[in-house]
Design a protein around this motif. Structure first.
Motif, PDB file in Angstrom:
ATOM      1  N   GLU A 155       0.743  -0.885  -0.138  1.00  0.00           N
ATOM      2  CA  GLU A 155      -0.198  -0.160  -0.104  1.00  0.00           C
ATOM      3  C   GLU A 155       0.657   1.096  -0.218  1.00  0.00           C
ATOM      4  O   GLU A 155       0.697   1.987  -1.109  1.00  0.00           O
ATOM      5  CB  GLU A 155      -0.770   0.335   1.217  1.00  0.00           C
ATOM      6  N   LEU A 156       1.485   1.705   0.567  1.00  0.00           N
ATOM      7  CA  LEU A 156       2.646   2.469   0.503  1.00  0.00           C
ATOM      8  C   LEU A 156       2.870   2.725  -0.968  1.00  0.00           C
ATOM      9  O   LEU A 156       3.792   3.760  -0.739  1.00  0.00           O
ATOM     10  CB  LEU A 156       3.322   2.177   2.027  1.00  0.00           C
ATOM     11  N   ARG A 157       4.181   1.523  -1.245  1.00  0.00           N
ATOM     12  CA  ARG A 157       4.587   1.494  -2.924  1.00  0.00           C
ATOM     13  C   ARG A 157       3.628   2.531  -3.026  1.00  0.00           C
ATOM     14  O   ARG A 157       3.604   3.178  -3.894  1.00  0.00           O
ATOM     15  CB  ARG A 157       5.353   0.698  -2.689  1.00  0.00           C
ATOM     16  N   ALA A 158       2.336   1.995  -3.228  1.00  0.00           N
ATOM     17  CA  ALA A 158       1.494   1.769  -4.210  1.00  0.00           C
ATOM     18  C   ALA A 158       0.705   3.408  -4.280  1.00  0.00           C
ATOM     19  O   ALA A 158       0.951   4.290  -5.242  1.00  0.00           O
ATOM     20  CB  ALA A 158       0.579   1.226  -4.309  1.00  0.00           C
ATOM     21  N   GLN A 159       0.515   4.058  -2.987  1.00  0.00           N
ATOM     22  CA  GLN A 159       0.157   5.738  -2.431  1.00  0.00           C
ATOM     23  C   GLN A 159       1.127   5.946  -2.961  1.00  0.00           C
ATOM     24  O   GLN A 159       1.393   7.406  -3.595  1.00  0.00           O
ATOM     25  CB  GLN A 159      -0.479   5.723  -1.269  1.00  0.00           C
ATOM     26  N   ALA A 160       2.704   6.141  -2.449  1.00  0.00           N
ATOM     27  CA  ALA A 160       3.604   6.388  -3.493  1.00  0.00           C
ATOM     28  C   ALA A 160       3.744   6.832  -5.262  1.00  0.00           C
ATOM     29  O   ALA A 160       4.490   8.019  -4.956  1.00  0.00           O
ATOM     30  CB  ALA A 160       5.288   6.315  -2.852  1.00  0.00           C
ATOM     31  N   MET A 161       3.923   6.441  -5.769  1.00  0.00           N
ATOM     32  CA  MET A 161       3.918   6.567  -6.847  1.00  0.00           C
ATOM     33  C   MET A 161       2.821   6.932  -7.108  1.00  0.00           C
ATOM     34  O   MET A 161       2.994   7.627  -8.153  1.00  0.00           O
ATOM     35  CB  MET A 161       3.901   4.461  -7.631  1.00  0.00           C
ATOM     36  N   VAL A 162       1.433   6.909  -6.938  1.00  0.00           N
ATOM     37  CA  VAL A 162       0.591   7.756  -6.511  1.00  0.00           C
ATOM     38  C   VAL A 162       0.836   9.102  -6.738  1.00  0.00           C
ATOM     39  O   VAL A 162       0.787   9.933  -7.602  1.00  0.00           O
ATOM     40  CB  VAL A 162      -1.155   7.160  -6.214  1.00  0.00           C
ATOM     41  N   GLU A 163       1.329   9.517  -5.859  1.00  0.00           N
ATOM     42  CA  GLU A 163       1.932  10.801  -5.541  1.00  0.00           C
ATOM     43  C   GLU A 163       3.078  11.660  -6.248  1.00  0.00           C
ATOM     44  O   GLU A 163       3.770  12.121  -6.151  1.00  0.00           O
ATOM     45  CB  GLU A 163       2.380  10.683  -4.206  1.00  0.00           C
ATOM     46  N   GLY A 164       3.834  10.526  -7.245  1.00  0.00           N
ATOM     47  CA  GLY A 164       4.453  10.867  -7.651  1.00  0.00           C
ATOM     48  C   GLY A 164       6.251  10.948  -7.380  1.00  0.00           C
ATOM     49  O   GLY A 164       7.480  11.218  -7.732  1.00  0.00           O
ATOM     50  N   ALA A 165       6.105  10.215  -6.590  1.00  0.00           N
ATOM     51  CA  ALA A 165       7.399   9.458  -5.364  1.00  0.00           C
ATOM     52  C   ALA A 165       8.044   8.625  -6.570  1.00  0.00           C
ATOM     53  O   ALA A 165       7.712   7.192  -7.154  1.00  0.00           O
ATOM     54  CB  ALA A 165       7.125   9.018  -4.950  1.00  0.00           C
ATOM     55  N   LEU A 166       9.581   8.487  -6.366  1.00  0.00           N
ATOM     56  CA  LEU A 166      10.153   7.431  -7.230  1.00  0.00           C
ATOM     57  C   LEU A 166      10.813   5.867  -6.145  1.00  0.00           C
ATOM     58  O   LEU A 166      11.246   6.598  -5.256  1.00  0.00           O
ATOM     59  CB  LEU A 166      11.295   7.837  -7.588  1.00  0.00           C
ATOM     60  N   VAL A 167      10.251   5.287  -6.240  1.00  0.00           N
ATOM     61  CA  VAL A 167       9.694   4.261  -5.086  1.00  0.00           C
ATOM     62  C   VAL A 167      10.887   2.857  -5.415  1.00  0.00           C
ATOM     63  O   VAL A 167      10.978   2.607  -6.670  1.00  0.00           O
ATOM     64  CB  VAL A 167       8.865   3.456  -4.812  1.00  0.00           C
ATOM     65  N   LEU A 168      11.567   2.963  -4.495  1.00  0.00           N
ATOM     66  CA  LEU A 168      12.919   2.007  -5.011  1.00  0.00           C
ATOM     67  C   LEU A 168      12.872   1.424  -3.815  1.00  0.00           C
ATOM     68  O   LEU A 168      13.116   1.305  -2.856  1.00  0.00           O
ATOM     69  CB  LEU A 168      13.960   2.854  -4.238  1.00  0.00           C
ATOM     70  N   THR A 169      12.737  -0.233  -4.412  1.00  0.00           N
ATOM     71  CA  THR A 169      12.769  -1.567  -3.421  1.00  0.00           C
ATOM     72  C   THR A 169      14.275  -2.334  -2.871  1.00  0.00           C
ATOM     73  O   THR A 169      14.357  -2.664  -4.729  1.00  0.00           O
ATOM     74  CB  THR A 169      11.455  -1.972  -3.751  1.00  0.00           C
ATOM     75  N   GLY A 170      14.780  -2.347  -1.750  1.00  0.00           N
ATOM     76  CA  GLY A 170      15.592  -3.469  -1.771  1.00  0.00           C
ATOM     77  C   GLY A 170      15.310  -4.786  -0.968  1.00  0.00           C
ATOM     78  O   GLY A 170      14.692  -4.871   0.265  1.00  0.00           O
ATOM     79  N   GLN A 171      16.204  -6.126  -1.317  1.00  0.00           N
ATOM     80  CA  GLN A 171      15.775  -7.110   0.432  1.00  0.00           C
ATOM     81  C   GLN A 171      16.672  -7.544   0.490  1.00  0.00           C
ATOM     82  O   GLN A 171      18.034  -8.142  -0.681  1.00  0.00           O
ATOM     83  CB  GLN A 171      15.383  -8.123  -0.028  1.00  0.00           C
TER      84      GLN A 171
ATOM     85  N   ILE B  40      12.059  10.274  -3.058  1.00  0.00           N
ATOM     86  CA  ILE B  40      11.951   9.183  -3.481  1.00  0.00           C
ATOM     87  C   ILE B  40      11.938   8.711  -2.193  1.00  0.00           C
ATOM     88  O   ILE B  40      11.357   8.369  -0.691  1.00  0.00           O
ATOM     89  CB  ILE B  40      13.482   8.144  -2.876  1.00  0.00           C
ATOM     90  N   VAL B  41      10.940   7.277  -2.193  1.00  0.00           N
ATOM     91  CA  VAL B  41      10.645   6.013  -1.042  1.00  0.00           C
ATOM     92  C   VAL B  41      11.271   4.759  -1.313  1.00  0.00           C
ATOM     93  O   VAL B  41      11.297   3.864  -2.061  1.00  0.00           O
ATOM     94  CB  VAL B  41       9.538   6.109  -1.069  1.00  0.00           C
TER      95      VAL B  41
END
Length: 169
Positions: free
Chosen positions: A1-17, A94-95
């Motif tokens: 949900e956080l990822r989707a909301q951030a993308m809708v708001e125009g943020a660059l979302v980066l993920t790592g594990q 960025i998120v």
């Protein structure tokens, strides 16, 4: 949900594990592959990243010259500075979502550098770790807010499963 909301708001979302017994800087590989595409970098900085980002030359469609090797703490600092500068160059918020920090060692130096420079970067970092594996981890990052979540009980797991999958007939 956080990822989707951030993308809708125009943020660059980066993920790592982080990965148990993974490669060095495993958590950063997908993050860096994405950042390389949106950051103007010279050959020297690309040469630093080439050691960490698999198939970087293939990704960019060109040869990248090697840079002088720097080992130990100095090498980690050089890499962390290069990556922190890449985050600074981004023009939109960025998120950064990082999972399983407890399996990272070298990669935590990069995270420490980012946290130390948060005033200069429009960045939200959300990460997970197992406190039974690394109870000291929050102490490495001054100013970070920690929210401890307990494991779900058996009845909570059943309720969650039903809410996702529906009631079994």
């Amino acid at each position: 949900e956080l990822r989707a909301q951030a993308m809708v708001e125009g943020a660059l979302v980066l993920t790592g594990q982080g990965v148990n017994n993974g490669l060095p800087f495993q958590m950063w590989r997908s993050v860096l592959r994405r950042l390389v595409l949106s950051t103007p970098l010279d050959d020297f900085n690309l040469g630093i990243l080439k050691e960490v980002v698999p198939k970087l030359e293939e990704l960019l469609g060109r040869e990248i010259p090697d840079v002088p090797s720097v080992t130990g703490r100095a090498g980690l600092r050089r890499l962390a500075t290069t990556i922190t500068d890449m985050f600074r160059e981004q023009r939109r918020p960025i998120v950064l979502l990082l999972e399983d920090l407890h399996w990272e060692e070298e990669g935590l130096v990069i995270l420490e550098s980012l946290v130390a420079n948060l005033a200069d970067i429009s960045l939200l970092i959300v990460s997970t770790y197992r406190n039974e594996e690394r109870p000291d981890l929050p102490e490495k990052f001054d100013g970070m807010q920690t929210i401890e979540l307990d494991r779900l009980t058996d009845s909570e797991i059943r309720a969650l499963s039903v809410s996702i999958l529906g009631q079994q007939v």
